[in-house]
Design an enzyme around this catalytic site. Structure first.
Site, mmCIF file in Angstrom:
data_model
loop_
_atom_site.group_PDB
_atom_site.id
_atom_site.type_symbol
_atom_site.label_atom_id
_atom_site.label_comp_id
_atom_site.label_asym_id
_atom_site.label_seq_id
_atom_site.Cartn_x
_atom_site.Cartn_y
_atom_site.Cartn_z
ATOM 1 N N ARG A 129 37.895 28.073 71.071
ATOM 2 C CA ARG A 129 38.507 27.280 70.002
ATOM 3 C C ARG A 129 37.534 26.277 69.381
ATOM 4 O O ARG A 129 37.913 25.176 68.989
ATOM 5 C CB ARG A 129 39.764 26.556 70.496
ATOM 6 C CG ARG A 129 40.852 27.460 70.993
ATOM 7 C CD ARG A 129 41.395 28.377 69.904
ATOM 8 N NE ARG A 129 42.342 29.325 70.485
ATOM 9 C CZ ARG A 129 42.010 30.526 70.961
ATOM 10 N NH1 ARG A 129 40.740 30.933 70.903
ATOM 11 N NH2 ARG A 129 42.903 31.321 71.487
ATOM 12 N N SER A 158 49.581 25.188 68.432
ATOM 13 C CA SER A 158 49.291 24.651 69.770
ATOM 14 C C SER A 158 48.518 23.339 69.618
ATOM 15 O O SER A 158 47.424 23.329 69.072
ATOM 16 C CB SER A 158 48.473 25.653 70.578
ATOM 17 O OG SER A 158 49.196 26.845 70.771
ATOM 18 N N GLU A 206 43.809 20.129 69.799
ATOM 19 C CA GLU A 206 43.225 21.188 68.990
ATOM 20 C C GLU A 206 43.100 20.795 67.532
ATOM 21 O O GLU A 206 42.095 21.104 66.891
ATOM 22 C CB GLU A 206 44.056 22.470 69.145
ATOM 23 C CG GLU A 206 43.388 23.702 68.571
ATOM 24 C CD GLU A 206 44.064 24.994 69.040
ATOM 25 O OE1 GLU A 206 44.079 25.942 68.247
ATOM 26 O OE2 GLU A 206 44.548 25.045 70.179
#
Length: 363
Positions: free
Chosen positions: A174, A251, A355
């Site tokens: 990520r 998320s 995130e």
């Protein structure tokens, strides 16, 4: 404060549509964020001209496209928000090139409809094509890094525009070298795909079960896309204006990677708190990846936490999503994120990392 008249003068010949006092909540999927001056660019030429003009004038700028991975503060942004609204998509025999502002799921849908496989596991993810390499977007066993052929970047320091190979982007879980820097602007992305219409090899257990497949098998890309969209919708991860569970940034925390040396300590902390249970983990570079959603639930944060009257709460479908129930502020979401992060750290000794990119707020 940035002077509006000065900014308008600087932007006069860039081709951008300039609007004052735009609520950034209107441009983000979390639907929070205060006011800013917005310069909307519908062509790559306009994006380049706008960024160059603002940089030359020393005016701060914030790049924004789909707004799906941003948490912007209630005071807004003191500068110019450059909204990348380019939409071009060119499908070839073995891949696709998309302009940075193109809707990501529309890009995926177009490739599947054209008989190309590879991107189907990334269906339903909100946001723009240009954001996908920045975040190394991934889902259901596939990451952008697996398929990316090259990215066209504007170097804000040198002014150079060039295609960059994946080896230069430092992809990780990520993340990429583009994520926490602002000296490069993504203009186009180029993906290599399967001309036969088969999906990428299936690697995610939940998806293989739904498709009655074994790990490593492929299926028609269209069938995999349909399955992924159903799974995501069941978790509130497909945008729906009527469903507040989708008023989120997806998320909110990444799955934490624990160094090998700390894994026994973390396992012991989990066992001490929740008993001798099966702990979902996955192999990762330099460590073991734990499930953030599982940790959040075992730390005592249930779906819908902290309750039906809260302006910001965990999704009722998926504990990894922080959601705006209609009138939440950025401050409400930050407070909830801190509570969840600190609760997991206190119980298990793992610090969850956000995130989304934060602007004007800190966790």
């Amino acid at each position: 404060m940035v002077a509006t008249d000065q900014a308008r003068d600087v932007l006069a010949d860039t081709g951008a549509l300039v609007r004052d006092e735009v609520r950034l909540a209107e441009l983000t999927t979390l639907r929070v964020g205060g006011p800013a001056l917005v310069a909307e660019c519908v062509s790559t030429q306009s994006v380049v001209a706008t960024v160059r003009a603002l940089d030359a004038a020393g005016i701060p700028l914030l790049l924004l496209a789909g707004g799906s991975n941003l948490l912007i503060g209630d005071d807004g942004f003191d500068g110019v928000v450059v909204r990348i609204a380019t939409e071009g998509v060119e499908i070839g025999a073995d891949g696709v090139v998309a302009e940075a502002g193109a809707n990501w799921d529309a890009v995926v849908a177009a490739t599947v409809a054209a008989g190309l496989g590879g991107l189907e596991c990334l269906s339903g993810i909100p946001g723009s094509a240009g954001a996908t390499p920045v975040q190394n977007v991934g889902a259901y066993g596939v990451e952008v890094a697996d398929l990316l052929r090259r990215v066209r970047l504007l170097d804000r320091v040198s002014g150079e525009i060039r295609w960059v190979e994946p080896a230069e982007l430092g992809f990780g879980y990520r993340t990429s070298v583009l994520k926490h820097r602002d000296d490069a602007v993504v203009l186009d992305v180029d993906f290599a795909l399967n001309a036969g219409g088969s999906s990428a090899p299936l690697r995610y257990g939940e998806l293989t079960r739904v498709l009655d497949a074994t790990e490593g098998e492929t299926r028609p890309a269209a069938a995999v896309r349909d399955a992924v969209l159903r799974l995501r919708a069941g978790k509130g991860m497909v945008l729906d204006a009527a469903d507040h569970d989708t008023w989120s940034a997806g998320s909110f925390f990444t799955n934490p990677v624990v160094p090998h040396g700390r894994v026994p300590e973390v396992r012991a902390a989990i066992t001490a708190h929740v008993g001798d249970v099966t702990i979902p983990t996955y192999p990762a570079v330099d460590g073991v990846k734990f499930s953030a959603g599982w940790l959040i639930e075992r730390a005592g944060f249930a779906k819908g936490f902290p309750g039906p009257d809260a302006a910001a709460r965990l999704s009722t479908k998926h504990t990894l999503a922080l959601t705006n129930r209609g009138d939440a502020s950025a401050a409400d979401l930050v407070a909830l994120a801190r509570k969840v992060r600190d609760g997991v750290a206190e119980r298990f000794g793992i610090r969850l990392e956000p995130e989304p990119v934060t602007v004007g707020v800190t966790l």
